[in-house]
Design a protein around this motif. Structure first.
Motif, mmCIF file in Angstrom:
data_model
loop_
_atom_site.group_PDB
_atom_site.id
_atom_site.type_symbol
_atom_site.label_atom_id
_atom_site.label_comp_id
_atom_site.label_asym_id
_atom_site.label_seq_id
_atom_site.Cartn_x
_atom_site.Cartn_y
_atom_site.Cartn_z
ATOM 1 N N MET A 1 -1.237 17.384 20.686
ATOM 2 C CA MET A 1 -0.359 16.824 19.668
ATOM 3 C C MET A 1 -0.543 15.314 19.556
ATOM 4 S SD MET A 1 1.872 17.232 17.365
ATOM 5 C CE MET A 1 3.020 16.205 16.460
ATOM 6 N N SER A 2 -0.621 14.632 20.713
ATOM 7 C CA SER A 2 -0.806 13.181 20.691
ATOM 8 C C SER A 2 -2.153 12.812 20.074
ATOM 9 C CB SER A 2 -0.716 12.615 22.112
ATOM 10 O OG SER A 2 0.560 12.806 22.647
ATOM 11 N N ASN A 3 -3.180 13.575 20.424
ATOM 12 C CA ASN A 3 -4.511 13.303 19.882
ATOM 13 C C ASN A 3 -4.520 13.444 18.367
ATOM 14 O OD1 ASN A 3 -7.390 14.200 19.054
ATOM 15 N ND2 ASN A 3 -7.672 13.290 21.079
ATOM 16 N N PHE A 4 -3.899 14.516 17.882
ATOM 17 C CA PHE A 4 -3.764 14.717 16.437
ATOM 18 C C PHE A 4 -2.979 13.575 15.806
ATOM 19 C CE2 PHE A 4 -0.165 15.964 13.714
ATOM 20 C CZ PHE A 4 -0.823 16.152 12.505
ATOM 21 N N ALA A 5 -1.893 13.151 16.471
ATOM 22 C CA ALA A 5 -1.002 12.143 15.905
ATOM 23 C C ALA A 5 -1.709 10.818 15.677
ATOM 24 C CB ALA A 5 0.208 11.950 16.821
ATOM 25 N N PHE A 6 -2.613 10.441 16.596
ATOM 26 C CA PHE A 6 -3.348 9.186 16.427
ATOM 27 C C PHE A 6 -4.162 9.211 15.133
ATOM 28 C CE2 PHE A 6 -2.727 8.562 21.073
ATOM 29 C CZ PHE A 6 -2.247 7.266 21.031
ATOM 30 N N SER A 7 -4.937 10.259 14.926
ATOM 31 C CA SER A 7 -5.769 10.350 13.719
ATOM 32 C C SER A 7 -4.917 10.480 12.467
ATOM 33 C CB SER A 7 -6.723 11.546 13.825
ATOM 34 O OG SER A 7 -7.803 11.255 14.677
ATOM 35 N N PHE A 8 -3.887 11.318 12.535
ATOM 36 C CA PHE A 8 -3.035 11.538 11.359
ATOM 37 C C PHE A 8 -2.332 10.249 10.947
ATOM 38 C CE2 PHE A 8 0.855 13.110 9.220
ATOM 39 C CZ PHE A 8 0.260 13.907 8.247
ATOM 40 N N SER A 9 -1.900 9.446 11.936
ATOM 41 C CA SER A 9 -1.235 8.182 11.631
ATOM 42 C C SER A 9 -2.201 7.170 11.038
ATOM 43 C CB SER A 9 -0.587 7.602 12.901
ATOM 44 O OG SER A 9 0.442 8.443 13.372
ATOM 45 N N ILE A 10 -3.440 7.147 11.532
ATOM 46 C CA ILE A 10 -4.436 6.217 10.990
ATOM 47 C C ILE A 10 -4.814 6.604 9.559
ATOM 48 C CG2 ILE A 10 -6.844 5.457 11.164
ATOM 49 C CD1 ILE A 10 -6.551 5.378 14.140
ATOM 50 N N ILE A 11 -5.027 7.892 9.323
ATOM 51 C CA ILE A 11 -5.368 8.334 7.972
ATOM 52 C C ILE A 11 -4.254 7.949 7.009
ATOM 53 C CG2 ILE A 11 -5.792 10.341 6.491
ATOM 54 C CD1 ILE A 11 -7.028 11.732 8.919
ATOM 55 N N SER A 12 -2.985 8.209 7.380
ATOM 56 C CA SER A 12 -1.807 7.793 6.622
ATOM 57 C C SER A 12 -2.055 7.837 5.110
ATOM 58 C CB SER A 12 -1.388 6.369 7.024
ATOM 59 O OG SER A 12 -0.220 5.977 6.333
ATOM 60 N N VAL A 13 -2.007 9.031 4.547
ATOM 61 C CA VAL A 13 -2.365 9.184 3.144
ATOM 62 C C VAL A 13 -1.486 8.364 2.214
ATOM 63 C CG1 VAL A 13 -3.515 11.412 3.288
ATOM 64 C CG2 VAL A 13 -1.028 11.335 3.118
ATOM 65 N N LEU B 1 -9.746 8.665 5.898
ATOM 66 C CA LEU B 1 -10.630 7.893 6.765
ATOM 67 C C LEU B 1 -9.926 7.590 8.082
ATOM 68 C CD1 LEU B 1 -13.325 6.182 6.824
ATOM 69 C CD2 LEU B 1 -11.943 4.259 6.048
ATOM 70 N N GLY B 2 -10.700 7.544 9.165
ATOM 71 C CA GLY B 2 -10.152 7.103 10.444
ATOM 72 C C GLY B 2 -9.944 8.196 11.467
ATOM 73 N N TYR B 3 -10.389 9.408 11.148
ATOM 74 C CA TYR B 3 -10.115 10.518 12.060
ATOM 75 C C TYR B 3 -11.038 10.546 13.279
ATOM 76 C CZ TYR B 3 -13.433 12.372 8.574
ATOM 77 O OH TYR B 3 -14.472 12.534 7.695
ATOM 78 N N ASP B 4 -11.952 9.588 13.379
ATOM 79 C CA ASP B 4 -12.728 9.478 14.615
ATOM 80 C C ASP B 4 -11.856 8.988 15.769
ATOM 81 O OD1 ASP B 4 -12.685 7.024 13.069
ATOM 82 O OD2 ASP B 4 -14.011 6.153 14.564
#
Length: 481
Positions: A1-13, A218-221
């Motif tokens: 969940m934390s790993n997903f949250a980092f990418s999802f927050s960066i993408i921030s549509v 963008l940013g899901y790396d």
């Protein structure tokens, strides 16, 4: 969940859509954004799936540059790793710059509208004030990233919740409040070719309008860069990439459609003479609430909701920057590597956190000279990172086509086909975003993207030829697997 949250927050549509919405309206309008999003989503999905497959095979915080080293073959591994790493980290720095600068611009627009608007004597911040606000948020994000990882993890989860709840709320609220709404035909078929930039070819305009969608996804790396701090890394990392992209794509398109439903007068929204000074989204939201309730305060609250989402995205950008910088320094690729690879007692790479803050501020100084030059930061954030995404995928489908050993997550027999689709899409983007955005070309409208991207390529390859090839051997191996 934390790993997903980092990418999802960066993408921030929400952040991505609003940051580039003016460009989308100007180049093609509603049709280029709503339908263009679906085109980008399909090919971007190929990039994400291919990255997830490689991530599962090589779960390390170095991510992309480590993958290139493993997949390019022994002879080419050092050079492939070197170039991929520099495109990745420069693209990440540019992404942090554009994210926090966009946040500063949002705050400036909120202040402008809150004090009466451009036509009512509202306060218009100078470019120096906007830069200072940008620096303030960078420092805040540096402080957040100086906290122990458990607090940073909590911040990432809160950011994911805010972006989900915020987008969901605005999707319902915006069309409900608006007295004047665009028809479905307008939202999905209206094509704006009156861009005032001297470009008239519809195919060309439509292609330029894809930047809105591409920058928003963008940013899901980040899921790869945070993977050494993730449990069950070879499965959780790929799932973080795939789930963040899938949910962002879905929520982003719905949010984009809802936002476009209140767009009824494109020339006015883009005009610098409106109350928001030409910031289309803020003007549309402010006007919608003003017509319904006689006050635009509700519109400012909506813009504020987006601004908070952008704030979380900026914090997670620094988190991803610092892990990438730490890993690159661990392999001695960064100048002064011994300084940047140091960690605090909380196991946080503090020095490289603040390096990311300083670099992002320095990059924003281009806004003092030319807003067009600063727009190159947005483009290099997109292109620099996507080139870094594509390089290991390219090696996966060429030099490592037969030798690649997949991890728990893999695409099976479709891996090569999906990989080629991803590589060709990034090649298309690289050409597309290097084309002129206005005619006739002049210094005030010159597209600096090819200069910026070409500069990264020239400097990284030049440094390799002159010096790095004599000592950089790629990622340092501590154990034999």
């Amino acid at each position: 969940m934390s790993n997903f949250a980092f990418s999802f927050s960066i993408i921030s549509v929400m952040a991505g859509v609003i940051t580039t919405y003016n460009g989308g309206l100007r180049y093609g309008g509603p049709a280029s954004m709503t339908l263009g999003w679906l085109v980008v989503a399909a090919f971007n999905g190929c990039v994400a799936l291919s990255m997830a497959e490689i991530c599962s095979a090589y779960p390390t915080s170095g991510g992309l540059y480590y993958w290139s080293a493993k997949l390019a073959g022994k002879e080419w591994a050092p050079l492939a790793s070197w170039v991929t790493g520099w495109f990745n980290i420069v693209g990440q720095w540019a992404a942090t710059t554009s994210t926090d600068f966009s946040l500063a611009q949002l705050v400036q627009v909120i202040i402008l509208l809150g004090t009466g608007g451009a036509n009512g004597g509202g306060y218009t911040a100078s470019k120096y004030v906007v830069l200072a606000i940008h620096g303030f948020f960078l420092v805040l994000h540096g402080l957040i990233n100086s906290l122990p990882i458990r607090w940073l993890s909590w911040c990432g989860k809160l950011g994911a919740f805010w972006n989900t709840a915020g987008a969901f709320t605005l999707v319902i609220l915006i069309p409900a409040v608006a007295k004047e709404r665009a028809s479905a035909k307008f939202i999905f078929t209206h094509f704006n070719d009156d861009n005032g930039m001297g470009i008239h070819g519809k195919a060309y305009i439509l292609a330029l309008g894809l930047l809105t969608s591409q920058y928003s996804l963008l940013g899901y790396d980040a899921s790869a860069h945070m993977i050494e701090e993730t449990k069950n890394a070879d499965w959780s990392g790929p799932m973080g990439i795939i789930s963040s992209v899938a949910l962002s794509t879905t929520f982003g398109w719905i949010f984009l459609v809802a936002l476009t439903s209140i767009v009824t007068d494109i020339p006015y929204l883009l005009s610098p003479d409106n109350d928001a000074g030409g910031y289309a989204v803020a003007q549309a939201l402010y006007a919608a609430f003003d017509r319904r309730y006689g006050s635009g305060v509700g519109g400012l609250v909506c813009v504020g909701v987006v601004a908070v989402g952008v704030f979380f995205a900026g914090a997670m950008c620094i988190a991803s920057n610092s892990r990438m910088g730490y890993a690159f320094s661990r392999d001695r690729a960064m100048p002064l590597s011994r300084v940047w690879l140091r960690v605090s007692k909380n196991e946080v790479p503090l020095n490289v956190v603040w390096l990311s803050v300083v670099v992002a501020f320095v990059m924003a100084l281009t806004s003092l000279g030319s807003q067009v030059a600063f727009q190159a930061m947005v483009s290099i954030a997109t292109l620099g990172q996507y080139i870094a995404y594509a390089l290991p995928i390219f090696f996966r489908v060429t030099t490592a086509r037969r030798s690649f050993v997949p991890g728990p997550f893999h695409l099976g027999r479709y891996g090569v086909a999906v990989g080629w689709a991803a590589v060709l899409w990034v090649a298309f983007l690289t050409v597309l975003f290097s084309l002129p955005v206005a005619y006739p070309v002049a210094k005030d409208n010159f597209n600096y993207t090819p200069v910026a991207v070409g500069g990264v390529l020239l400097l990284s390859v030049g440094a390799w030829v002159v010096n790095a090839r004599f000592w950089f051997q790629g990622p340092i191996t501590n154990v034999d697997l």
